[in-house]
Design an enzyme around this catalytic site. Structure first.
Site: not given
Ligand code: ACM
Length: 279
Positions: A50, A120, A157
């Site tokens: 990321e 995300k 993540c």
């Protein structure tokens, strides 16, 4: 998912690059990541962390905006160049500017310049002050390799903490989860075997190590990038500190057979009508 009528690949050479970026040093971080990617054995898909080009610990949204880029920016151009040179797919995270919006995104780029972007969905802690939350649902992406087509899923993540992320991707057909990360908590590496087991998918978690020291704001990352199999086995694991590159050949049959016992198919046996939160 459309576009999968063609031959399905039996195997996928998938890997990660674990980096130790220096906050804000875009040029230096991309140069170093390039050296690490060049060392990777042949791959069909390579996952970078990321926000691997910028670093993670933006002090505020303005700083994130200053380091954000569009799909024509330096990070996506880097992904295009490596994908083209290495004849494989490459995915990595970047701060994405889209008009006045800012996303914590990952771009998956193919050897012919194909590009898919995931924004995300589950923002972690301070990220809520920096980014807008992803605006498109989890969806499997068919990628064509020289061995045939594979369905992959992107998550970033902290998405790991929500089992719905991996589940949504598996329900949409994803066989391999590509998971650029900047893990702060130390529990993800231990949780991914369960995510993979309960969905019968592979996962490639590319994490960073080191820390972003921004004066009063100091954030450390847990390394231990990992490739996990549908039976929960850990196929590759990087050290907690430093850089690493690993590529593993995945046998995709293990992700396509959803049987847990002769009488149980884990997707067919779901009872969504009994799940009060399933909407
Ligand atoms: C995280 O989602 N980067 C902790």
């Amino acid at each position: 998912v459309e576009g999968t009528a063609e031959r399905r690949a039996d195997t996928l050479r998938a890997g990660f690059v674990q980096t130790v970026p220096r906050f804000g040093d875009l040029e230096g971080n991309l140069r170093r990541a390039r050296e690490l990617a060049e060392r990777a054995p042949e791959f069909d898909v390579l996952v970078l962390p990321e926000l691997f080009s910028t670093g993670y610990a933006f002090v505020d949204r303005r700083e994130a905006e200053g380091l954000a880029e569009e799909l024509t920016g330096p990070t996506c151009s880097w992904l295009r160049a490596v994908a083209s040179e290495r004849r494989g797919w490459v995915v990595g995270g970047f701060a994405e500017r889209a008009g006045s919006r800012l996303f914590n995104s990952a771009a998956l780029v193919g050897p012919a310049g194909e590009i898919h972007v995931y924004r995300k969905i589950h923002l972690f802690d301070r990220e809520k002050d920096l980014f807008d939350a992803g605006d498109a649902p989890f969806a499997a992406i068919p990628i064509r390799t020289e061995r045939g087509t594979v369905l992959v899923g992107l998550m970033i993540c902290f998405d790991w903490f929500f089992p719905e992320s991996a589940r949504s991707l598996a329900l949409d057909g994803a066989e391999v989860l590509l998971h650029p990360s900047n893990l702060v908590l130390d529990k993800c590496q231990g949780a991914m075997p369960t995510r993979c087991l309960e969905n019968r998918v592979f996962a490639v978690t590319a994490n960073r190590s080191g820390e972003d020291d921004r004066g009063p704001l100091r954030i450390a990352f847990t390394g231990r990038s990992q490739i996990t199999a549908p039976d929960g086995a850990v196929l590759a694991s990087a050290p907690a500190e430093g850089e690493a590159t690993e590529v593993v050949e995945l046998d995709l049959a293990a992700a396509r057979d959803k049987h847990v016992t002769a009488g149980n198919d884990l997707l067919a046996d779901r009872r969504p009508d009994m799940y009060r939160t399933a909407r």
